[in-house]
Design a protein around this motif. Structure first.
Motif, PDB file in Angstrom:
ATOM      1  N   UNK A 101       5.647  48.449  14.294  1.00 35.75           N
ATOM      2  CA  UNK A 101       6.671  47.425  14.408  1.00 35.75           C
ATOM      3  C   UNK A 101       6.122  46.050  14.066  1.00 35.75           C
TER       4      UNK A 101
ATOM      5  N   UNK B  59       5.584  45.666  10.285  1.00 31.40           N
ATOM      6  CA  UNK B  59       6.859  45.448   9.598  1.00 31.40           C
ATOM      7  C   UNK B  59       7.264  43.976   9.677  1.00 31.40           C
ATOM      8  N   UNK B  60       7.094  43.433  10.888  1.00 30.01           N
ATOM      9  CA  UNK B  60       7.483  42.040  11.093  1.00 30.01           C
ATOM     10  C   UNK B  60       6.653  41.115  10.202  1.00 30.01           C
TER      11      UNK B  60
ATOM     12  N   UNK C 197       6.018  49.339   3.305  1.00 27.54           N
ATOM     13  CA  UNK C 197       6.925  48.775   2.314  1.00 27.54           C
ATOM     14  C   UNK C 197       8.045  49.766   1.980  1.00 27.54           C
ATOM     15  N   UNK C 198       7.680  51.036   1.786  1.00 25.93           N
ATOM     16  CA  UNK C 198       8.686  52.039   1.442  1.00 25.93           C
ATOM     17  C   UNK C 198       9.667  52.233   2.588  1.00 25.93           C
ATOM     18  N   UNK C 199       9.144  52.138   3.787  1.00 17.35           N
ATOM     19  CA  UNK C 199      10.001  52.327   4.952  1.00 17.35           C
ATOM     20  C   UNK C 199      10.995  51.188   5.077  1.00 17.35           C
TER      21      UNK C 199
ATOM     22  N   UNK D   7      12.037  49.349   2.769  1.00 11.71           N
ATOM     23  CA  UNK D   7      13.043  49.457   1.719  1.00 11.71           C
ATOM     24  C   UNK D   7      14.095  50.508   2.097  1.00 11.71           C
ATOM     25  N   UNK D   8      13.610  51.607   2.701  1.00 15.09           N
ATOM     26  CA  UNK D   8      14.541  52.651   3.128  1.00 15.09           C
ATOM     27  C   UNK D   8      15.512  52.127   4.171  1.00 15.09           C
ATOM     28  N   UNK D   9      15.013  51.217   5.021  1.00 19.41           N
ATOM     29  CA  UNK D   9      15.890  50.650   6.046  1.00 19.41           C
ATOM     30  C   UNK D   9      16.855  49.637   5.461  1.00 19.41           C
TER      31      UNK D   9
ATOM     32  N   UNK E  46      15.888  46.502   4.515  1.00 22.51           N
ATOM     33  CA  UNK E  46      15.539  45.123   4.853  1.00 22.51           C
ATOM     34  C   UNK E  46      14.848  44.412   3.713  1.00 22.51           C
TER      35      UNK E  46
ATOM     36  N   UNK F 276       8.918  43.081  -4.337  1.00 22.11           N
ATOM     37  CA  UNK F 276       9.786  43.267  -3.176  1.00 22.11           C
ATOM     38  C   UNK F 276      10.390  41.941  -2.779  1.00 22.11           C
TER      39      UNK F 276
ATOM     40  N   UNK G 239      16.915  40.648  10.545  1.00 23.81           N
ATOM     41  CA  UNK G 239      15.993  41.523  11.266  1.00 23.81           C
ATOM     42  C   UNK G 239      14.722  40.749  11.634  1.00 23.81           C
TER      43      UNK G 239
ATOM     44  N   UNK H 244      13.250  40.107  15.341  1.00 24.89           N
ATOM     45  CA  UNK H 244      11.926  40.571  15.748  1.00 24.89           C
ATOM     46  C   UNK H 244      11.050  39.410  16.180  1.00 24.89           C
TER      47      UNK H 244
END
Lengths: 927, 110
Positions: free
Chosen positions: B11, B14-15, B54-56, B58-60, B62, B79, B88, B92
């Motif tokens: 987490x 990601x932030x 990064x892929x995650x 993008x999947x979400x 954001x 990106x 988001x 966060x």
């Protein structure tokens, strides 16, 4: 931190996954490109700090890490992993299944059984009950019939039915003039055609004679109304159906293959059908079975105009008065059926009145008594028999559904038990870092693989069952079904879908449970409390299985009892050691005397054959589902007031009573010499004496026949025979009159020969053929069988159901036993602690055993109670098929229940023994 | 609360990625560089964590990606933060501030 598991996030992920599935290669290339770039940029950075080019490159690459691993994790996020893992999952699933062969075998067999049996049954049901004829737009076809409040005193050939509620008679047979009248006025129909069955055609082709069981006479417009194209050659047309047109015919595809080997030169070949010269002009398409009763597939299609020449008419004069053709029309656009009927009915009723005039019957008292014209759906051809078959096939469907339910329940409990046993494995995998989703997916793959194996095995199994069912055809009124066993893919898929769904659900339940398992608790604790709800579901499934098994057992018992009762009926004659066959020396209805002479010659020569005790022939065979009845009255006695003034009739040659073993109780038998003596005589049976003479002595009295036609109206009784069954074993012997053979007015000399063998009847078969051949080489011998086989065929339906329910109940009992054993074993395992405690506190082994067995009996007991209720409801459906016992025979119900309770005891025995031998120390420590 | 340690770190990463993209679109190498610079070399993101993240993201939804030309004239996947990503990030960051002050409170308690 952020919640990745909201519904919208999940959906989005799912969407991306499907997308990535299709663009896999591109994505892979892009990923590789992206990471290559990163390494390059990193290397460039290192070069700027002064590192040498190749050293910088190596360091950059090293620092990046294991590219493949990283790529895999990226893929995971994208969902491509899902596809590449499928192969892995399948292989792993295969290994897991192979490791527990007992479970796998049981599950696959259960699936194959459920899917296969249902596919077979429903495919047949579809073929027989549901599928329309393979013609253009079968929904536009209508079948005509008429309905009348009073019995129409016209000669009718074909089936008629009386509705028990309205007392209306319905019939599909019309006279030819009626057809012509309707045809003239049929504006609403785009086509109308008439047809009729014709049986036992003697076909002589290439010097070989044989009997074709069934043909169909059709009017010229038949094939254009049906809207089909020939498989070879040309169709019969209107020009073929004119008086004086050369005789032509079409053959069925099956007959073309069987008789002529599919030879194209069959088209144009000249043959003799009932001594009429016929040229074969075409072959009917393979799947088209004509439009006769269900399962009847005629081998020859001939023009209606040839009917008389082929000997189709029993009465040789006034064929216009005979109501014998069926009529199908094709609705055109525009007018609806009711409007069309109101247009056609007056013409039909007019022709009905003319028919009555022709036979000299009075017209009905009021116009309301005239028959009314009706139509029904014609897309399946004639449907009286289909409706009678319906009940049988509904029972079969019920059996099939029961089996599927048992199979699914069994599969479910197998999967639950297995899931429970693999708890530990799941715990280990979770601890080692496998994602929950991955585990669920992998268990799902196992279930689907199992379903796939089961489905694959189900296909040959279904074929086998279907072939078996068709071979054990349930007969209705002497018709055997000529079906092409074929599996319906739609049925297969639905049965498979149900089973797969069961497998998925019950494979998934433990999987989902397992993936939520608390890992540490799993390793610390035993398997105790979690068992609670799981075992309850397992018990519920077993209760369902037990209930269904009991229903099957009761069914099997009822049918077996029926078979036994049927076999022990005294048929009134000696049925053992009797061979029957059929001869038709003058199939075209000419030269009755010559035909009779042939029959007599055959009988004479047969009597001289060594091994033959006696031989005879008669118009009707006994116990063959065929019958001939006529109205009768006794001169000097009033007609019966219950309205039952009909008697069964047979025409018999000399030696009839001796050959069949029917003793003459008074007077004498009829024989061929009676023809020479003039007058007309007959023998009656005891039932006739009871019903028509009220027990008075009938010898010498005169009988009167109102519908005599060409036959003598007054008959003298010369003998009384003992009662013998006529056409059905179930019914008591009906009143019967035996006339001498010559006195029938039929033009055809059809006869069923009966030969009593002094030894084994089967040894006589070649001798009989030789004898017939020696009298006339071109006279085919038809339908050679033993009387016993003939009688056996009558109970084919009961036998089929007895066999099926017997086999199914044995299988079901086996499955239930296995299930009980598994459930009890698991229960003992779970309750180890409790059992150990009890033993430690002084419980004796027998008490422990009793405890376990009691648990088993409780489960089965509940199942038995449910099953008794279910059986009570279900057996009402079959009560019309039973004989000699009631559908709620308490003995059979009780026996079924007791059997299952015994199974409970035995199934629980071994686990109970294991429980009794539990070492309390070990048990208490393992908890 | 996050379920385990891995979740916590994931987490946070990601932030950080979202924050570094707030400044403007960048490719993967650029993102790791930004994080390193902003943290004054304290945080070095491993490629093994960066790219899956990064892929995650993008999947979400954001961040979104686009292929462009990098500074050394090569094809690169860039990106960019989306509107959803921006909100988001705000969420966060607020969470993080709350949590860290709570932790500080505990730690500095006597």
């Amino acid at each position: 931190m952020h919640d990745r598991n909201t519904a919208s996030a999940r959906l989005r992920r799912l969407g991306r996954r499907f997308l990535f599935l299709f663009r896999r290669n591109k994505i892979e290339a892009e990923m590789a490109e992206e990471m290559r770039l990163h390494v390059e940029l990193q290397a460039a950075e290192f070069r700027e700090t002064g590192m040498k080019a190749d050293e910088a490159e190596m360091k950059a690459r090293r620092e990046f890490g294991h590219m493949d691993g990283i790529r895999e994790r990226c893929r995971d996020e994208n969902g491509i992993l899902w596809v590449s893992h499928l192969g892995q999952d399948l292989r792993y699933a295969w290994r897991m299944l192979a490791r527990s062969p007992g479970f796998t075998l049981a599950a696959v067999l259960t699936l194959a059984l459920g899917i296969g049996v249902n596919t077979a049954i429903f495919s047949l049901v579809d073929e027989i009950l549901l599928r329309p004829l393979p013609v253009t737009d079968p929904g536009d076809l209508v079948l005509f019939h008429w309905s009348s409040k009073v019995d129409l005193p016209v000669p009718t050939s074909g089936r008629w039915e009386r509705d028990p509620v309205t007392q209306q008679t319905t019939c599909t047979s019309f006279s030819l003039p009626a057809f012509e009248a309707i045809k003239k006025r049929s504006q609403a129909l785009s086509g109308i055609t008439a047809f009729a069955p014709i049986s036992s055609l003697t076909v002589i082709a290439d010097g070989q004679a044989e009997v074709v069981g069934l043909g169909q006479l059709i009017s010229g417009s038949y094939f254009s109304v049906m809207g089909i194209a020939p498989a070879a050659g040309r169709l019969l047309e209107a020009t073929d159906d004119r008086p004086g047109a050369p005789g032509v015919a079409m053959v069925s595809y099956g007959y073309w293959m069987r008789r002529f080997g599919g030879d194209p030169s069959t088209i144009g070949r000249a043959i003799l059908v009932n001594r009429v010269p016929i040229t074969i002009v075409g072959v009917v398409p393979r799947r088209f079975p004509g439009s006769l009763q269900v399962g009847d597939a005629p081998d020859l299609f001939l023009p209606l105009v040839l009917a008389r020449g082929l000997g189709a008419f029993e009465m040789i004069d006034k064929p216009d008065a005979l109501w014998w053709v069926q009529i199908i029309g094709r609705l055109g656009a525009g007018m609806g059926p009711s409007q069309m009927l109101s247009e056609l009915e007056p013409a039909f009723q007019q022709s009905a009145l003319e028919s009555l005039k022709l036979v000299g019957a009075p017209p009905p008292k009021s116009p309301n008594d005239l028959p009314t014209l009706k139509v029904g759906p014609g897309g399946q051809g004639l449907n009286e028999l289909r409706n009678e078959y319906r009940q049988r096939w509904e029972i079969l469907t019920g059996l099939g559904i029961a089996i599927l339910a048992i199979a699914c329940a069994n599969l479910a409990s197998l999967l639950l038990a297995r899931g429970a046993a693999r708890q530990r494995e799941m715990g280990v995998r979770l601890a080692m870092g496998a994602g929950r989703g991955r585990i669920v997916r992998q268990l799902l793959t196992e279930s689907i693989l199992l379903a796939g194996l089961g489905g694959a095995l189900a296909v040959p199994f279904a074929v086998w069952v279907e072939v078996g069912l068709v071979a054990m055809q349930p007969r209705v009124e002497g018709h055997t079904l000529s079906l092409v066993p074929q599996l319906d893919p739609g049925v297969f898929l639905s049965a498979a879908a149900i089973s797969v769904l069961t497998g998925v659900i019950f494979g998934l339940v433990p999987a989902i449970r397992a993936s939520r398992v608390n890992i540490s608790a799993e390793f610390q604790g035993g398997t105790s409390n979690r068992a609670g709800s799981r075992s309850l579901l397992g018990k519920l499934l077993l209760v369902i299985q037990v209930a269904l098994t009991l229903v099957l057992l009761v069914g099997a018992g009822l049918f077996a009892g029926t078979l036994r009762n049927l076999a022990s009926v005294n048929v009134g004659f000696e049925s053992r050691g009797l061979l029957l066959f059929h001869l038709n020396p003058n199939p075209d209805g000419t030269s009755f005397k010559a035909g009779l002479a042939v029959d007599n010659e055959v009988a004479e020569r047969l009597r001289a054959v060594p091994g033959v005790a006696s031989a005879t022939f008669s118009r009707m065979p006994l116990l063959s589902d065929m019958g001939w009845n006529t109205r009768i009255g006794v001169v000097g006695r009033p007609p019966r007031d219950d309205g039952h003034n009909t008697t069964m009739v047979n025409f018999v040659a000399g030696n009839f009573f001796a050959t069949y073993g029917i003793p003459i109780m008074a007077g004498r038998a009829v024989d061929m010499a009676d023809g020479a003596r003039g007058g007309s005589v007959a023998v009656v049976n005891q039932a006739f004496v009871r019903e028509f003479f009220g027990g008075e002595d009938p010898l010498g009295r005169t009988l009167q026949r109102p519908d005599a036609g060409n036959m003598p109206a007054l008959i003298t009784v010369v003998g009384v025979a003992r009662d013998a069954s006529y056409s059905a074993v179930r019914d008591p012997a009906p009143p019967t009159i035996y006339f001498p053979y010559y006195s029938q007015a039929s033009a055809k000399v059809e006869a069923t020969f009966a030969v009593r063998a002094s030894g084994d009847p089967r040894m006589l078969v070649p001798l009989i053929r030789e004898t017939v051949h020696s009298v006339d080489p071109l006279l085919p011998l038809d339908d050679l069988r033993t009387q016993q086989a003939q009688i056996g065929e009558l109970s084919a339906t009961e036998r089929m159901f007895a066999w099926l329910s017997g086999v199914f109940s044995v299988l079901a009992v086996g499955l239930v036993s296995l299930g009980l054993y598994g459930l009890m074993s698991y229960s003992v395992l779970c309750r180890q602690g409790e059992i150990g405690l009890r033993i430690a506190l002084g419980a004796r082994p027998t008490q422990v055993i009793r405890m376990i067995v009691r648990e088993c009996l409780l489960v089965v007991g509940i199942g038995v109670c449910l099953g008794l209720i279910g059986a009570y409801a279900a057996t009402r459906i079959v009560s019309s098929l039973l004989f000699g016992l009631s559908a709620t025979d308490p003995g059979i119900f009780a026996a079924g229940g007791v059997l299952l309770l015994l199974v409970a005891v035995f199934a629980g025995w071994m686990p109970a023994q294991r429980a009794a031998r539990v070492n309390p120390m070990v048990a208490l420590h393992s908890d | 609360m996050p379920k385990d340690k891995a979740d916590l770190l994931q987490g946070t990463l990601d932030m950080l990625i979202l924050r570094s993209l707030e400044a403007g679109p960048s490719h993967g190498f650029g993102v790791s560089g930004v994080i390193r610079r902003f943290s004054e070399d304290a945080l070095q993101v491993e490629q093994g964590s960066l790219y899956p993240a990064l892929y995650r993201l993008e999947a979400e939804g954001w961040i979104r990606s686009e292929w462009g030309i990098s500074e050394n004239n090569r094809k690169a996947k860039f990106y960019e933060l989306t509107a959803a990503g921006r909100s988001q990030l705000r969420r966060e960051t607020a969470n993080w501030a709350r949590m860290s002050s709570a932790i500080n409170l505990v730690l500095s308690h006597a």
